[in-house]
Design a protein around this motif. Structure first.
Motif, mmCIF file in Angstrom:
data_model
loop_
_atom_site.group_PDB
_atom_site.id
_atom_site.type_symbol
_atom_site.label_atom_id
_atom_site.label_comp_id
_atom_site.label_asym_id
_atom_site.label_seq_id
_atom_site.Cartn_x
_atom_site.Cartn_y
_atom_site.Cartn_z
ATOM 1 N N PRO A 49 -28.453 13.360 72.140
ATOM 2 C CA PRO A 49 -27.751 12.383 73.326
ATOM 3 C C PRO A 49 -25.810 12.277 72.775
ATOM 4 O O PRO A 49 -26.019 12.318 71.336
ATOM 5 C CB PRO A 49 -27.920 11.166 72.632
ATOM 6 C CG PRO A 49 -28.631 11.056 71.883
ATOM 7 C CD PRO A 49 -29.253 12.581 71.810
ATOM 8 N N SER A 50 -25.386 12.326 73.326
ATOM 9 C CA SER A 50 -23.795 12.097 73.304
ATOM 10 C C SER A 50 -24.223 10.714 72.966
ATOM 11 O O SER A 50 -24.147 9.438 74.386
ATOM 12 C CB SER A 50 -23.017 12.549 74.084
ATOM 13 O OG SER A 50 -23.244 14.584 74.913
ATOM 14 N N ARG A 51 -23.373 10.205 71.812
ATOM 15 C CA ARG A 51 -22.842 8.829 72.066
ATOM 16 C C ARG A 51 -21.783 7.307 72.574
ATOM 17 O O ARG A 51 -22.129 8.504 73.203
ATOM 18 C CB ARG A 51 -23.088 8.287 70.110
ATOM 19 C CG ARG A 51 -23.898 8.557 69.178
ATOM 20 C CD ARG A 51 -23.735 8.171 67.417
ATOM 21 N NE ARG A 51 -22.043 8.817 67.619
ATOM 22 C CZ ARG A 51 -21.266 8.547 66.847
ATOM 23 N NH1 ARG A 51 -21.558 6.471 67.556
ATOM 24 N NH2 ARG A 51 -20.477 8.590 66.478
ATOM 25 N N PHE A 52 -22.223 6.431 72.779
ATOM 26 C CA PHE A 52 -21.343 6.093 73.879
ATOM 27 C C PHE A 52 -20.285 6.520 73.079
ATOM 28 O O PHE A 52 -19.446 6.789 72.402
ATOM 29 C CB PHE A 52 -21.422 4.349 73.654
ATOM 30 C CG PHE A 52 -22.418 3.603 74.077
ATOM 31 C CD1 PHE A 52 -23.411 3.696 74.524
ATOM 32 C CD2 PHE A 52 -22.591 2.728 72.991
ATOM 33 C CE1 PHE A 52 -24.817 3.226 74.944
ATOM 34 C CE2 PHE A 52 -24.118 1.732 72.709
ATOM 35 C CZ PHE A 52 -24.747 2.478 74.118
ATOM 36 N N GLY A 53 -19.872 6.765 74.609
ATOM 37 C CA GLY A 53 -18.050 7.664 74.469
ATOM 38 C C GLY A 53 -17.765 8.459 74.144
ATOM 39 O O GLY A 53 -16.644 8.554 74.436
ATOM 40 N N MET A 59 -19.229 3.758 77.243
ATOM 41 C CA MET A 59 -18.640 2.640 76.307
ATOM 42 C C MET A 59 -18.791 1.705 77.040
ATOM 43 O O MET A 59 -17.549 1.042 77.348
ATOM 44 C CB MET A 59 -17.206 3.184 75.666
ATOM 45 C CG MET A 59 -16.798 1.684 74.749
ATOM 46 S SD MET A 59 -17.786 1.862 73.106
ATOM 47 C CE MET A 59 -17.171 3.539 72.190
ATOM 48 N N PRO A 60 -19.962 1.216 76.877
ATOM 49 C CA PRO A 60 -20.121 0.069 77.452
ATOM 50 C C PRO A 60 -18.544 -1.091 76.578
ATOM 51 O O PRO A 60 -19.003 -0.972 75.817
ATOM 52 C CB PRO A 60 -21.615 -0.744 77.727
ATOM 53 C CG PRO A 60 -21.827 0.410 76.047
ATOM 54 C CD PRO A 60 -21.418 1.718 76.010
ATOM 55 N N PRO A 61 -18.933 -2.110 77.107
ATOM 56 C CA PRO A 61 -18.523 -3.456 76.886
ATOM 57 C C PRO A 61 -18.804 -4.154 75.420
ATOM 58 O O PRO A 61 -20.366 -4.038 75.500
ATOM 59 C CB PRO A 61 -18.023 -4.476 77.473
ATOM 60 C CG PRO A 61 -18.887 -3.521 78.934
ATOM 61 C CD PRO A 61 -19.360 -2.440 78.811
ATOM 62 N N GLY A 62 -18.392 -4.478 74.114
ATOM 63 C CA GLY A 62 -19.903 -4.752 73.283
ATOM 64 C C GLY A 62 -20.576 -3.480 72.587
ATOM 65 O O GLY A 62 -21.399 -3.990 71.982
ATOM 66 N N ALA A 66 -27.787 -1.161 67.724
ATOM 67 C CA ALA A 66 -28.581 -1.826 68.345
ATOM 68 C C ALA A 66 -28.793 -1.506 70.125
ATOM 69 O O ALA A 66 -29.395 -0.987 70.440
ATOM 70 C CB ALA A 66 -28.805 -3.526 68.250
ATOM 71 N N MET A 67 -27.627 -1.863 70.877
ATOM 72 C CA MET A 67 -27.255 -1.200 72.023
ATOM 73 C C MET A 67 -27.726 0.209 71.920
ATOM 74 O O MET A 67 -28.776 0.583 73.169
ATOM 75 C CB MET A 67 -26.296 -1.615 72.825
ATOM 76 C CG MET A 67 -26.359 -2.751 72.537
ATOM 77 S SD MET A 67 -24.172 -3.326 73.275
ATOM 78 C CE MET A 67 -24.141 -3.165 74.900
ATOM 79 N N GLN A 68 -27.142 1.124 70.745
ATOM 80 C CA GLN A 68 -27.322 2.513 70.998
ATOM 81 C C GLN A 68 -28.765 3.086 71.261
ATOM 82 O O GLN A 68 -28.808 3.688 71.711
ATOM 83 C CB GLN A 68 -26.085 3.380 70.498
ATOM 84 C CG GLN A 68 -26.417 4.683 70.545
ATOM 85 C CD GLN A 68 -25.337 5.198 71.291
ATOM 86 O OE1 GLN A 68 -24.462 5.090 71.754
ATOM 87 N NE2 GLN A 68 -27.009 5.633 72.594
#
Length: 99
Positions: A49-53, A59-62, A66-68
């Motif tokens: 997977p491509s990580r956040f962003g 890229m979710p707020p905050g 753990a969210m990833q």
């Protein structure tokens, strides 16, 4: 690409054999995960997977590791993968450890 509770997630899913989740570092995205360990996992199904962003993933707020990790679990549920080995490097390590 899949939708998760934290937005769109871009990923690659290639190969056959036992699955391995490859979490990329600070450079690249799903592509970096694929090429970083291709010699080490030639007979495996690689889910990268491509990580956040990165490369198509939001890229979710905050955002937190753990969210990833939760998003990794959602991806594996969508792919019907119940058990998986994990390889991570550099900046991908915090979310992999959380997972």
């Amino acid at each position: 690409m899949t939708e998760t509770t934290h937005g769109s997630l871009d990923y690659a899913d290639v190969g056959d054999g036992g699955p391995v989740l490859v979490v990329h570092g600070i450079f690249g995205g799903r592509d970096a995960g694929l090429i970083s360990f291709d010699d080490l996992v030639p007979h495996r199904r690689v889910v990268s997977p491509s990580r956040f962003g990165y490369l198509g993933s939001v890229m979710p707020p905050g955002a937190t590791p753990a969210m990833q990790a939760d998003v990794f679990a959602e991806l594996l549920d969508a792919l019907a993968i119940r058990r998986i080995d994990v390889v991570a490097f550099s900046a991908g390590t915090p979310s992999a450890l959380q997972f």
